[in-house]
Design a protein around this motif. Structure first.
Motif, PDB file in Angstrom:
ATOM      1  N   PRO A 139       2.964  -8.741  -9.354  1.00  7.53           N
ATOM      2  CA  PRO A 139       1.698  -8.008  -9.469  1.00  7.53           C
ATOM      3  C   PRO A 139       1.616  -6.824  -8.511  1.00  7.53           C
ATOM      4  N   GLU A 140       0.856  -5.829  -8.936  1.00  6.65           N
ATOM      5  CA  GLU A 140       0.728  -4.592  -8.164  1.00  6.65           C
ATOM      6  C   GLU A 140      -0.738  -4.254  -7.946  1.00  6.65           C
ATOM      7  N   ILE A 141      -1.041  -3.832  -6.736  1.00  5.01           N
ATOM      8  CA  ILE A 141      -2.379  -3.347  -6.387  1.00  5.01           C
ATOM      9  C   ILE A 141      -2.297  -1.828  -6.275  1.00  5.01           C
ATOM     10  N   GLU A 142      -3.280  -1.130  -6.832  1.00  3.55           N
ATOM     11  CA  GLU A 142      -3.284   0.330  -6.745  1.00  3.55           C
ATOM     12  C   GLU A 142      -4.510   0.828  -5.998  1.00  3.55           C
ATOM     13  N   HIS A 143      -4.263   1.728  -5.049  1.00  4.21           N
ATOM     14  CA  HIS A 143      -5.307   2.476  -4.366  1.00  4.21           C
ATOM     15  C   HIS A 143      -4.946   3.954  -4.489  1.00  4.21           C
ATOM     16  N   ALA A 144      -5.837   4.826  -4.102  1.00  6.77           N
ATOM     17  CA  ALA A 144      -5.543   6.257  -4.162  1.00  6.77           C
ATOM     18  C   ALA A 144      -4.324   6.559  -3.302  1.00  6.77           C
ATOM     19  N   GLY A 145      -3.237   6.984  -3.951  1.00  7.14           N
ATOM     20  CA  GLY A 145      -2.030   7.347  -3.228  1.00  7.14           C
ATOM     21  C   GLY A 145      -1.213   6.178  -2.732  1.00  7.14           C
ATOM     22  N   ALA A 146      -1.554   4.956  -3.131  1.00  5.52           N
ATOM     23  CA  ALA A 146      -0.844   3.778  -2.628  1.00  5.52           C
ATOM     24  C   ALA A 146      -0.625   2.762  -3.735  1.00  5.52           C
ATOM     25  N   ARG A 147       0.577   2.158  -3.744  1.00  2.00           N
ATOM     26  CA  ARG A 147       0.897   1.076  -4.674  1.00  2.00           C
ATOM     27  C   ARG A 147       1.485  -0.065  -3.866  1.00  2.00           C
ATOM     28  N   ILE A 148       0.927  -1.252  -4.033  1.00  3.04           N
ATOM     29  CA  ILE A 148       1.341  -2.424  -3.254  1.00  3.04           C
ATOM     30  C   ILE A 148       1.814  -3.504  -4.206  1.00  3.04           C
ATOM     31  N   ARG A 149       3.089  -3.894  -4.110  1.00  2.00           N
ATOM     32  CA  ARG A 149       3.641  -4.993  -4.912  1.00  2.00           C
ATOM     33  C   ARG A 149       3.623  -6.249  -4.049  1.00  2.00           C
TER      34      ARG A 149
END
Length: 280
Positions: A139-149
């Motif tokens: 799963p991936e989390i998205e924020h402005a300018g950021a992607r967190i797996r």
């Protein structure tokens, strides 16, 4: 009240290999730092050819072996009977426990991480086990300018698919140039940041580049910011601190000299299984 984690200590990884074809950083174990949460070994590698690390069959015992592939591909086989093929973004978990053999053959150039966690004393001799996780299932989390797996543990309520024996956090964070992100984290575990690529803005204007392991203070949130002229590729690592002693004998990590000696005997006798005639 949220308490900010800050950088407590920065450890430069050792350049174990740097020969034009392969660059291998070792961020654990280091002088002055033996572990981070349950992690006792961090290798970060990049190579151009099909030459790899661990191509020949070799044993492990007393640990979990975690692999995460950023680029390239690799074939896996082991004495448990598992055969697998990993590609970009895939992850792999092996509980070596009482002992097993495996081998890896890269399909070409590769970039990735190999991590070891030390199994708790009561699990050192568990039966070996294997699992792998495809990129699409992480799963991936998205924020402005950021992607967190999120590979293991949880962030922002998102739970990674890899289940480790000790509570563990393992996430891959990509930041665009100048981007920043703030993430809530568990206040209890030991946590650190390892820079894979790019540049992470440190405190007092210092920049953290590839090969830097930053151990964080305690707290309930972290804030990361990429340098303004380039992005940052960062692994967030940690979890419950290691239980028991950390005794290395090559690919074996045990908590007592007696268990280390037993692992060596088990490998020599073939009790860990066989893979193409190894051990002889």
């Amino acid at each position: 009240m949220l308490m900010q984690r800050t950088i407590e200590t920065i450890f430069p990884a050792q350049r174990v290999i740097d020969d034009g074809d392969m660059l291998l950083w070792r961020a654990l174990p280091l002088n002055g730092r033996a572990s981070l949460g349950p992690f006792v070994f961090i290798d970060h590698y990049r190579h151009r050819s099909r030459r790899g690390i661990g191509d020949s069959p070799h044993p492990h015992a007393g640990i979990e072996v975690i692999s995460y592939l950023l680029e390239g591909g690799v074939a896996h086989r082991d004495s448990l009977g598992f055969k697998d093929q990993l590609g970009p973004g895939d992850a792999q978990w092996i509980r070596a426990g009482r002992g097993m053999l495996h081998a890896e053959q890269p399909s070409g150039g590769r970039h990735g991480l190999q991590l070891w966690t030390s199994l708790p004393p009561e699990h050192k001799l568990d039966e070996p086990a294997y699992a792998s996780f495809r990129a699409a299932d992480i799963p991936e989390i998205e924020h402005a300018g950021a992607r967190i797996r999120v590979i293991a543990g949880s962030l922002e309520g998102v739970v990674g698919p890899m289940k480790t024996t000790s509570p563990t956090v393992f996430a891959h964070i990509r930041l665009d140039p100048g981007a920043s992100v703030t993430l809530p984290v568990d206040a209890a575990p030991e946590l650190g940041l390892y820079v894979l690529d790019g540049s992470l803005a440190g405190e007092n204007g210092a920049a953290l580049g590839p090969g830097a392991l930053a151990v964080l203070t305690s707290g309930s949130q972290i804030s990361l910011r990429a340098a303004p002229d380039q992005g940052a590729d960062v692994a967030l690592l940690g979890g419950t601190p290691v239980e028991g002693a950390i005794l290395f004998a090559g690919p074996f990590v045990m908590d007592t000299p007696e268990r280390l000696a037993q692992a060596k005997r088990d490998f020599a006798s073939g009790a860990m299984g066989r893979l193409e005639g190894v051990p002889f």
